[in-house]
Design a protein around this motif. Structure first.
Motif, PDB file in Angstrom:
ATOM      1  N   CYS B   4       0.880  -0.716   0.214  1.00 12.28           N
ATOM      2  CA  CYS B   4       0.693   0.052   0.195  1.00 12.28           C
ATOM      3  C   CYS B   4       0.530   1.145   0.107  1.00 12.28           C
ATOM      4  N   VAL B   5       0.024   2.324  -0.785  1.00 10.16           N
ATOM      5  CA  VAL B   5       1.628   3.349  -0.535  1.00 10.16           C
ATOM      6  C   VAL B   5       0.765   5.009  -0.404  1.00 10.16           C
ATOM      7  N   GLY B 153       8.549  -0.727  -5.069  1.00 11.18           N
ATOM      8  CA  GLY B 153       8.054   0.354  -5.461  1.00 11.18           C
ATOM      9  C   GLY B 153       8.839   2.082  -5.025  1.00 11.18           C
ATOM     10  N   LYS B 154       9.286   1.314  -4.579  1.00  7.29           N
ATOM     11  CA  LYS B 154      10.022   2.659  -4.004  1.00  7.29           C
ATOM     12  C   LYS B 154      11.139   3.595  -4.983  1.00  7.29           C
ATOM     13  N   ALA B 171      -1.742   9.971  -9.332  1.00  6.56           N
ATOM     14  CA  ALA B 171      -2.015   8.819  -8.745  1.00  6.56           C
ATOM     15  C   ALA B 171      -1.295   8.201  -9.704  1.00  6.56           C
ATOM     16  N   ARG B 172      -0.865   8.381 -11.295  1.00  9.43           N
ATOM     17  CA  ARG B 172      -0.414   7.320 -11.847  1.00  9.43           C
ATOM     18  C   ARG B 172       1.367   6.760 -11.399  1.00  9.43           C
ATOM     19  N   LEU B 173       1.888   7.625 -10.448  1.00 10.60           N
ATOM     20  CA  LEU B 173       2.818   7.098 -10.011  1.00 10.60           C
ATOM     21  C   LEU B 173       2.776   6.165  -8.981  1.00 10.60           C
ATOM     22  N   SER B 177       4.123   2.473  -8.979  1.00  5.79           N
ATOM     23  CA  SER B 177       4.978   2.097  -7.956  1.00  5.79           C
ATOM     24  C   SER B 177       4.527   0.381  -7.865  1.00  5.79           C
ATOM     25  N   MET B 178       3.163   0.642  -7.523  1.00  7.69           N
ATOM     26  CA  MET B 178       1.983  -0.729  -7.414  1.00  7.69           C
ATOM     27  C   MET B 178       2.423  -1.738  -8.492  1.00  7.69           C
TER      28      MET B 178
END
Lengths: 250, 250
Positions: B4-5, B153-154, B171-173, B177-178
């Motif tokens: 989760c991010v 994802g970092k 949101a796209r970032l 990352s996901m």
């Protein structure tokens, strides 16, 4: 920590390693983790190492000792890369066992290696040698191997590493993977060593050390940042109107 | 595993979560890890959770119970996001303690949360609540928080996340990352939930679930792969002739 990566391509092999050794935040020092064990025009063996520094140094010292005093097997007598990997793996296990027999042994003495190279006209290859002494070989489908703090630098490899990429591309990719790791984890640090080997030559094509303020590393990092921002700006817009999901149960 | 991010921007907050729960490779199931605890036009609280599923479900059940039966404190009585984080943190610790008192308790029941939201006209914020119940808040310098399998994802967040980015960019970032995480680790998987909250509205702007074959996710992944390959091709050439480093001692 440590981060090392090797990429096997059709043209040859590429190796990269960081140089930071840490035993806590106030015990940082610099050790090379890339070692050319043998390079005589007939055989080339390169070793990248992660894990306990005493164990990895001891393994290398024994390799040299076996070569000097004709221990059997040694790097001039192994007939294949697989035999070389077995030789190093069993040495790693023995070293660790010898030092964990004492009553005070509590530290983790394990080490992980990447061995790459070529013997005469046999196929070149890269092998990941686990602390248990067993090993795997990179394949055409997944042409890279990593040891150490490997998660940060894996996504870029998963997206871009290909067996049929040029060696200079593989070298830049290894540097990007290294840079991603150094940026996200301070225990992996410069100088960065980069080495390339062209199949069939049994000798290094080039071997370079990039210091903290190396101008090429700075330029690579700057260029990648700009290119990445441009790549990001060209992504497709989110679908509109985005459906709204009412929050329900589980 | 879980990933989760959350990203805090000037315009508002963005949340993304995967939905795979695993207890071994043959025990995969799908659970939402993003929950809107409250959304009444005055207060918005969103919870992302990683860790033991029984603990995270129990915490949410108690939040609802406190709201329904007027337990003190509850999400209508906390005066700030900090009080809300303390409330959830202490509930998480108590839940775990209750179930580790028995003689058979050996499993890791810990849970980690991201709490985001806004109360009336106070500042919105995102908080990372540790298993110990303590917490940190994202800053303008590092505007994102992660829980779960966070290393893959970092790097992309470290390179591109900025407090002053637009919400659709954030949101796209978060999706990139996901996607990097899902590609490198099979225990993080779809559907992916994505939610955006615009500061001062106390209500979700949008909340969307992207299934395994979602056409936008496919298009985003394809576009990113092409853009990334182009970005890679435009990197500066390696310096030539690259110096050759003779292999020496340590």
């Amino acid at each position: 920590m440590t981060y090392c990566v090797a990429i096997a391509t059709e043209q040859g092999l590429v190796f990269a390693s960081d140089s930071r050794t840490s035993a806590g935040p106030d015990q940082l020092s610099t050790f090379s983790k890339m070692h050319v064990l043998m390079e005589d025009g007939h055989r080339l063996f390169v070793l990248l190492s992660a894990g306990n520094l005493a164990t990895t140094q001891s393994v290398r010292a024994q390799v040299r000792h076996d070569l000097e005093f004709g221990g059997e097997p040694n790097l001039t007598t192994v007939r294949s890369m697989v035999e070389a990997a077995e030789y190093l793996g069993s040495m790693s296990v023995k070293t660790r066992q010898r030092h964990t027999e004492g009553p005070e042994a509590e530290a983790d003495l394990s080490a992980t290696f990447i061995l790459g190279g070529q013997i005469e006209d046999r196929d070149p290859g890269i092998y990941l040698i686990y602390p248990e002494g067993n090993f795997i070989r990179a394949s055409h489908l997944t042409p890279y191997l990593q040891v150490g703090e490997l998660k940060y630098g894996k996504p870029i490899l998963d997206r871009l590493a290909r067996y049929d990429m040029r060696m200079d591309e593989a070298a830049r990719l290894a540097l990007l993977s290294m840079d991603a790791t150094m940026r996200s984890n301070v225990t992996v640090g410069p100088p960065v060593e980069l080495m390339a080997y062209e199949s069939g030559t049994q000798t290094r094509k080039w071997h370079r050390v990039f210091g903290e303020d190396d101008s090429y590393m700075r330029e690579l990092r700057r260029s990648w940042q700009i290119n990445l921002e441009n790549a990001f700006q060209r992504l497709p817009e989110l679908p509109k109107p985005a459906a709204r999901r009412p929050d329900g149960g589980e």
